[in-house]
Design an enzyme around this catalytic site. Structure first.
Site, PDB file in Angstrom:
ATOM      1  N   ASN A   9     -54.331 -49.699 -64.765  1.00 16.13           N
ATOM      2  CA  ASN A   9     -53.774 -51.053 -64.839  1.00 16.13           C
ATOM      3  C   ASN A   9     -52.664 -51.292 -63.824  1.00 16.13           C
ATOM      4  O   ASN A   9     -52.438 -52.427 -63.410  1.00 16.13           O
ATOM      5  CB  ASN A   9     -53.239 -51.311 -66.252  1.00 16.13           C
ATOM      6  CG  ASN A   9     -54.347 -51.480 -67.267  1.00 16.13           C
ATOM      7  OD1 ASN A   9     -55.108 -52.426 -67.206  1.00 16.13           O
ATOM      8  ND2 ASN A   9     -54.453 -50.543 -68.191  1.00 16.13           N
ATOM      9  N   ASP A 109     -60.755 -43.545 -68.465  1.00 17.32           N
ATOM     10  CA  ASP A 109     -59.667 -42.640 -68.098  1.00 17.32           C
ATOM     11  C   ASP A 109     -59.411 -41.620 -69.203  1.00 17.32           C
ATOM     12  O   ASP A 109     -59.138 -40.435 -68.928  1.00 17.32           O
ATOM     13  CB  ASP A 109     -58.394 -43.428 -67.790  1.00 17.32           C
ATOM     14  CG  ASP A 109     -57.958 -44.347 -68.928  1.00 17.32           C
ATOM     15  OD1 ASP A 109     -58.793 -44.706 -69.795  1.00 17.32           O
ATOM     16  OD2 ASP A 109     -56.774 -44.745 -68.946  1.00 17.32           O
ATOM     17  N   ASP A 129     -51.401 -39.103 -72.229  1.00 15.86           N
ATOM     18  CA  ASP A 129     -51.356 -39.730 -70.907  1.00 15.86           C
ATOM     19  C   ASP A 129     -50.284 -40.810 -70.922  1.00 15.86           C
ATOM     20  O   ASP A 129     -50.412 -41.822 -71.609  1.00 15.86           O
ATOM     21  CB  ASP A 129     -52.719 -40.322 -70.534  1.00 15.86           C
ATOM     22  CG  ASP A 129     -52.801 -40.713 -69.064  1.00 15.86           C
ATOM     23  OD1 ASP A 129     -51.743 -40.966 -68.451  1.00 15.86           O
ATOM     24  OD2 ASP A 129     -53.916 -40.757 -68.522  1.00 15.86           O
TER      25      ASP A 129
END
Length: 258
Positions: A9, A109, A129
């Site tokens: 993003n 991801d 993450d």
């Protein structure tokens, strides 16, 4: 050589692998609108600056959580790198079996992070993450993607403070000298950083408690992951290139079996 691409993003992160060796990495901002030609020229320039020749690229692979850029970006890869990019998604061989209720809702991801953590460090493993969102994904000993937790990332929390509170400034995210802040900037830094550390430790504790897996290995990645990993002993490993490694592994699995 292959080109591995993580379309996030905030940034598009790219890595060039020669077999299993990461030879170069570079980044492009995601939020800037670009045509396929603009992406293509940027990619070629960045590769050339790292000494990577386009004819040496045998393939490419992309994991994206930003659908709006994919038409232009994939077109750029086809036209300018002369590769046929693999796009991580349902039906692709990963070695990870998703057993959550909505299997198609898991971001690409997160899948490649899970692949890399499981292949490199074994299971059971909890993968953190620290990106635009902070995610916590539980992978079992059998390689099953069993559960995932999603929280606002540190930058999102920071932006919420300075955009929604008129008197709070935009700040650099770093650990202050003390949690006992005495002015605005260090006060915000203390809340953001120590708040994230506290959230991280509590979620890891609850995952271990509710899963019953107390020997769970905890692996972290993401831009601000190092800052948090250095401040807590609940994270066992920080791996800055975990996502790119996952892309390389998935590419190899699909090239050999495709």
């Amino acid at each position: 050589m292959i080109l591995a691409v993580d379309v996030g993003n905030t940034n598009i992160t790219m890595g060039v692998y020669d077999d299993k060796v990461l030879k170069a990495t570079f980044h492009i901002m995601t939020k800037t609108p670009r045509t396929s030609d603009e992406y293509g020229v940027l990619i070629v320039q960045l590769l050339n600056n790292r000494g990577v020749r386009i004819p040496d690229l045998e393939g490419s692979i992309v994991a994206s959580v930003v659908p709006d850029v994919m038409h232009s970006f994939l077109g750029a890869l086809v036209r300018y790198t002369k590769t046929r990019p693999l796009n991580v998604g349902p039906g692709m061989k990963t070695g990870i079996r998703i057993v959550t209720e909505d299997t198609r809702a898991i971001g690409a991801d997160r899948i490649v992070d899970a692949v890399a953590a499981y292949e490199k460090y074994g299971g059971p493993v909890l993968v953190l993450d620290f990106g635009t969102a902070t995610t916590y994904d539980l992978i079992t000993e059998k390689g099953e993607f069993a559960a995932g937790i999603t929280a606002p990332g540190i930058r999102i929390s920071s932006e919420a403070l300075w955009t929604q509170a008129a008197k709070l400034p935009n700040i650099a995210i770093r650990k202050p000298k003390s949690i006992l802040a005495q002015e605005t900037i260090s006060s915000m830094q203390a809340g953001l950083v120590y708040g994230q550390i506290g959230q991280t430790e509590y979620i890891i504790k609850k995952v271990k408690e509710e899963s019953g897996i107390h020997d769970l290995k905890v692996v972290a990645t993401g831009g601000l992951g190092r800052l948090i990993a250095d401040e807590t002993d609940t994270i066992d490993i920080y791996d800055s290139f975990l996502t790119l490694e996952g892309l390389r592994i998935v590419y190899e699995k699909n090239r050999k079996n495709g």
